[in-house]
Enzyme design. Structure first.
Site, mmCIF file in Angstrom:
data_model
loop_
_atom_site.group_PDB
_atom_site.id
_atom_site.type_symbol
_atom_site.label_atom_id
_atom_site.label_comp_id
_atom_site.label_asym_id
_atom_site.label_seq_id
_atom_site.Cartn_x
_atom_site.Cartn_y
_atom_site.Cartn_z
ATOM 1 C CG ASP A 7 -15.822 99.238 30.695
ATOM 2 O OD1 ASP A 7 -14.537 99.597 30.452
ATOM 3 O OD2 ASP A 7 -16.032 97.920 31.060
ATOM 4 C CB SER A 48 -12.479 95.898 30.338
ATOM 5 O OG SER A 48 -13.458 96.611 29.537
ATOM 6 C CG ASP A 99 -16.709 92.670 32.949
ATOM 7 O OD1 ASP A 99 -15.899 92.142 32.371
ATOM 8 O OD2 ASP A 99 -17.418 93.418 32.548
ATOM 9 C CB THR A 101 -14.172 97.622 34.494
ATOM 10 O OG1 THR A 101 -13.781 97.724 33.032
ATOM 11 C CG2 THR A 101 -13.911 98.919 35.207
#
Length: 187
Positions: A7, A48, A99, A101
C-alpha cells in the site's frame, strides 16, 4: 494466485529499495511485472479506497469509496470471481481487516470509514480466511453485536493471536486481532 499489495508503494519506492539493497530484493525474482494506474475517478491523487477498488475490480472510483463505481453500482472483485470458480480465498494484512485496501476486495460502501458496515460485509462474504487488526469493528460495536460469535456460528474458527493460527491446517478461519492495526515488529 497470491496478490501482494504494498500500500502506497510505487515505482519510486521499489527502485529505492532495489538500489539501497544493491539488487538483492526477492520481488526481482518475479518472471513478470506490470504497472497499473490507480488514480481515482475524481482526483489525480488517490486514496486507498479508490486505488484498492481499481486493483480489486479494474474500475476507477471516487476517493473514499470502496467497491462501487462512480454511479454507486456495486462492482465484482477478483476475489469474488475466484470464489465463484471454486477457489479458496483469503487475505492477510498488517493494517486492520476493514481498512480501505483489503475491504476493496469484498465490500461495497460509499465511505471507507464505515468500519462496522464493512465488518458486516466481511462476515457475510464467505471468504475462507482473514488475518489482521481491527477486532473492535467486530466486538465493540454501536449496535452491540458480536460478529466474532456470528462468524463462529457460520463455522469459522475465530482466533485472536498468531500462535493459535500456526496450529490450524483447514477450515474457515477468522483472525481479527487487536483493536486497530497490527503492531510493528520493531515494537
Amino acid at each position: 494466485v497470491i496478490y501482494m499489495i504494498g500500500d502506497g508503494m510505487g515505482v519510486a519506492q521499489v527502485t529505492e529499495v532495489i538500489m539501497s539493497r544493491q539488487g538483492d530484493v526477492n520481488m526481482q525474482r518475479a518472471r513478470h511485472g506490470g504497472l497499473v494506474l490507480t488514480f481515482s475517478a475524481n482526483n489525480r491523487v488517490t486514496d486507498s479506497g479508490a486505488s484498492g477498488t481499481a486493483l480489486a475490480t479494474g474500475t476507477k472510483t471516487n476517493n473514499g469509496w470502496i467497491g462501487i463505481d462512480t454511479s454507486r453500482n456495486e462492482l465484482t472483485t477478483i476475489m469474488e470471481k475466484a470464489a465463484a470458480n471454486g477457489m479458496a480465498t483469503g487475505f492477510i494484512v498488517t493494517s486492520y481487516v476493514t481498512d480501505a485496501t483489503p475491504s476493496a476486495f469484498y465490500a461495497n460502501v460509499d465511505s471507507r470509514w464505515k468500519n462496522e458496515e464493512i465488518a458486516d460485509q466481511l462476515t457475510e462474504s464467505g471468504i475462507d480466511f482473514f488475518f489482521g487488526g481491527g477486532r473492535d469493528a467486530f466486538t465493540k460495536r454501536e449496535d452491540g453485536r458480536d460478529l466474532t460469535a456470528e462468524l463462529a456460528a457460520k463455522g469459522y474458527t475465530v482466533i485472536d493471536n498468531t500462535l493459535h493460527a500456526e496450529t490450524l491446517t483447514s477450515g474457515k478461519i477468522a483472525g481479527p486481532f487487536g483493536s486497530s492495526t497490527m503492531p510493528y515488529v520493531k515494537d
